[in-house]
Design a protein around this motif. Structure first.
Motif, PDB file in Angstrom:
ATOM      1  N   PRO A 113       0.801  -1.219   0.000  1.00  0.00           N
ATOM      2  CA  PRO A 113       0.000   0.000   0.000  1.00  0.00           C
ATOM      3  C   PRO A 113       0.840   1.278   0.000  1.00  0.00           C
ATOM      4  O   PRO A 113       0.428   2.297  -0.530  1.00  0.00           O
ATOM      5  CB  PRO A 113      -0.826  -0.085   1.273  1.00  0.00           C
ATOM      6  CG  PRO A 113      -0.673  -1.446   1.807  1.00  0.00           C
ATOM      7  CD  PRO A 113       0.528  -2.057   1.162  1.00  0.00           C
ATOM      8  N   THR A 114       2.028   1.219   0.617  1.00  0.00           N
ATOM      9  CA  THR A 114       2.864   2.419   0.710  1.00  0.00           C
ATOM     10  C   THR A 114       4.304   2.113   0.273  1.00  0.00           C
ATOM     11  O   THR A 114       4.738   0.965   0.303  1.00  0.00           O
ATOM     12  CB  THR A 114       2.914   2.952   2.152  1.00  0.00           C
ATOM     13  OG1 THR A 114       3.632   2.033   2.970  1.00  0.00           O
ATOM     14  CG2 THR A 114       1.519   3.202   2.720  1.00  0.00           C
ATOM     15  N   LEU A 115       5.003   3.171  -0.072  1.00  0.00           N
ATOM     16  CA  LEU A 115       6.406   3.046  -0.434  1.00  0.00           C
ATOM     17  C   LEU A 115       7.218   2.545   0.761  1.00  0.00           C
ATOM     18  O   LEU A 115       8.075   1.685   0.616  1.00  0.00           O
ATOM     19  CB  LEU A 115       6.943   4.384  -0.936  1.00  0.00           C
ATOM     20  CG  LEU A 115       8.409   4.428  -1.333  1.00  0.00           C
ATOM     21  CD1 LEU A 115       8.724   3.414  -2.424  1.00  0.00           C
ATOM     22  CD2 LEU A 115       8.792   5.830  -1.773  1.00  0.00           C
ATOM     23  N   ARG A 116       6.942   3.065   1.919  1.00  0.00           N
ATOM     24  CA  ARG A 116       7.647   2.661   3.138  1.00  0.00           C
ATOM     25  C   ARG A 116       7.525   1.139   3.360  1.00  0.00           C
ATOM     26  O   ARG A 116       8.505   0.472   3.670  1.00  0.00           O
ATOM     27  CB  ARG A 116       7.133   3.426   4.335  1.00  0.00           C
ATOM     28  CG  ARG A 116       7.769   3.023   5.619  1.00  0.00           C
ATOM     29  CD  ARG A 116       7.150   3.751   6.817  1.00  0.00           C
ATOM     30  NE  ARG A 116       8.201   3.942   7.774  1.00  0.00           N
ATOM     31  CZ  ARG A 116       8.677   5.104   8.164  1.00  0.00           C
ATOM     32  NH1 ARG A 116       8.179   6.202   7.685  1.00  0.00           N
ATOM     33  NH2 ARG A 116       9.642   5.161   9.039  1.00  0.00           N
ATOM     34  N   GLN A 117       6.309   0.606   3.189  1.00  0.00           N
ATOM     35  CA  GLN A 117       6.112  -0.830   3.370  1.00  0.00           C
ATOM     36  C   GLN A 117       6.832  -1.639   2.306  1.00  0.00           C
ATOM     37  O   GLN A 117       7.321  -2.732   2.585  1.00  0.00           O
ATOM     38  CB  GLN A 117       4.612  -1.151   3.369  1.00  0.00           C
ATOM     39  CG  GLN A 117       3.904  -0.656   4.606  1.00  0.00           C
ATOM     40  CD  GLN A 117       2.402  -0.768   4.496  1.00  0.00           C
ATOM     41  OE1 GLN A 117       1.812  -0.444   3.460  1.00  0.00           O
ATOM     42  NE2 GLN A 117       1.764  -1.245   5.561  1.00  0.00           N
ATOM     43  N   ALA A 118       6.917  -1.112   1.096  1.00  0.00           N
ATOM     44  CA  ALA A 118       7.618  -1.822   0.026  1.00  0.00           C
ATOM     45  C   ALA A 118       9.116  -1.855   0.281  1.00  0.00           C
ATOM     46  O   ALA A 118       9.792  -2.835  -0.041  1.00  0.00           O
ATOM     47  CB  ALA A 118       7.330  -1.168  -1.321  1.00  0.00           C
ATOM     48  N   LEU A 119       9.637  -0.798   0.875  1.00  0.00           N
ATOM     49  CA  LEU A 119      11.067  -0.732   1.164  1.00  0.00           C
ATOM     50  C   LEU A 119      11.452  -1.576   2.383  1.00  0.00           C
ATOM     51  O   LEU A 119      12.556  -2.112   2.451  1.00  0.00           O
ATOM     52  CB  LEU A 119      11.506   0.723   1.393  1.00  0.00           C
ATOM     53  CG  LEU A 119      11.504   1.599   0.148  1.00  0.00           C
ATOM     54  CD1 LEU A 119      11.680   3.054   0.537  1.00  0.00           C
ATOM     55  CD2 LEU A 119      12.585   1.153  -0.831  1.00  0.00           C
ATOM     56  N   HIS A 120      10.521  -1.692   3.338  1.00  0.00           N
ATOM     57  CA  HIS A 120      10.800  -2.425   4.578  1.00  0.00           C
ATOM     58  C   HIS A 120       9.630  -3.324   4.919  1.00  0.00           C
ATOM     59  O   HIS A 120       8.884  -3.056   5.865  1.00  0.00           O
ATOM     60  CB  HIS A 120      11.047  -1.439   5.725  1.00  0.00           C
ATOM     61  CG  HIS A 120      12.092  -0.417   5.400  1.00  0.00           C
ATOM     62  ND1 HIS A 120      13.431  -0.721   5.397  1.00  0.00           N
ATOM     63  CD2 HIS A 120      11.991   0.888   5.064  1.00  0.00           C
ATOM     64  CE1 HIS A 120      14.120   0.364   5.075  1.00  0.00           C
ATOM     65  NE2 HIS A 120      13.261   1.351   4.861  1.00  0.00           N
ATOM     66  N   PRO A 121       9.419  -4.408   4.147  1.00  0.00           N
ATOM     67  CA  PRO A 121       8.253  -5.278   4.389  1.00  0.00           C
ATOM     68  C   PRO A 121       8.328  -6.021   5.715  1.00  0.00           C
ATOM     69  O   PRO A 121       9.362  -6.225   6.254  1.00  0.00           O
ATOM     70  CB  PRO A 121       8.282  -6.246   3.218  1.00  0.00           C
ATOM     71  CG  PRO A 121       9.649  -6.206   2.663  1.00  0.00           C
ATOM     72  CD  PRO A 121      10.247  -4.896   3.058  1.00  0.00           C
TER      73      PRO A 121
END
Length: 121
Positions: A113-121
């Motif tokens: 859902p977010t860039l942050r989550q994609a970078l640090h799943p």
């Protein structure tokens, strides 16, 4: 791929490439279709992404994507995986997310859902 600071030109796709913790972040702005997809295809070329190609495509500012975009993402996923890397998608708007789900691309490429989550799943 440089950011000129100017707003995007209607009908044109822009891709701004940055790096975070060794991960290439590709911020895409505009519709992804047959006529506009060239910059995204070039940005996802594994030779541009480093020795271990890891990339997140930030789709927050993409209101539309057709089969051309789907094919580019599938090709990139295969190439990055073969090179020992990976591809993730972040922030897809509802219209684009529906397309990803319809063709089941979300089952092949991790979507967040977010860039942050994609970078640090």
């Amino acid at each position: 791929m440089a950011d000129s600071g100017k707003p995007p030109v209607p009908g044109r796709l822009t891709v701004v490439s940055t790096s975070t913790d060794g991960i290439r972040v590709l911020t895409v702005v505009g519709d992804i279709d047959h006529d506009t997809a060239g910059p995204l295809r070039q940005a996802l070329d594994p030779s541009r992404l480093g020795p271990v190609p890891r990339a997140v495509v930030d789709l927050r500012r993409v209101p539309f994507m057709d089969s051309t975009g789907i094919n580019i993402l599938i090709t990139a996923q295969q190439a990055l995986t073969q090179a020992g890397g990976w591809l993730r998608l972040a922030g897809a708007q509802d219209t684009v997310l529906r397309t990803l789900r319809l063709v089941q691309l979300d089952a092949v490429i991790n979507c967040y859902p977010t860039l942050r989550q994609a970078l640090h799943p």
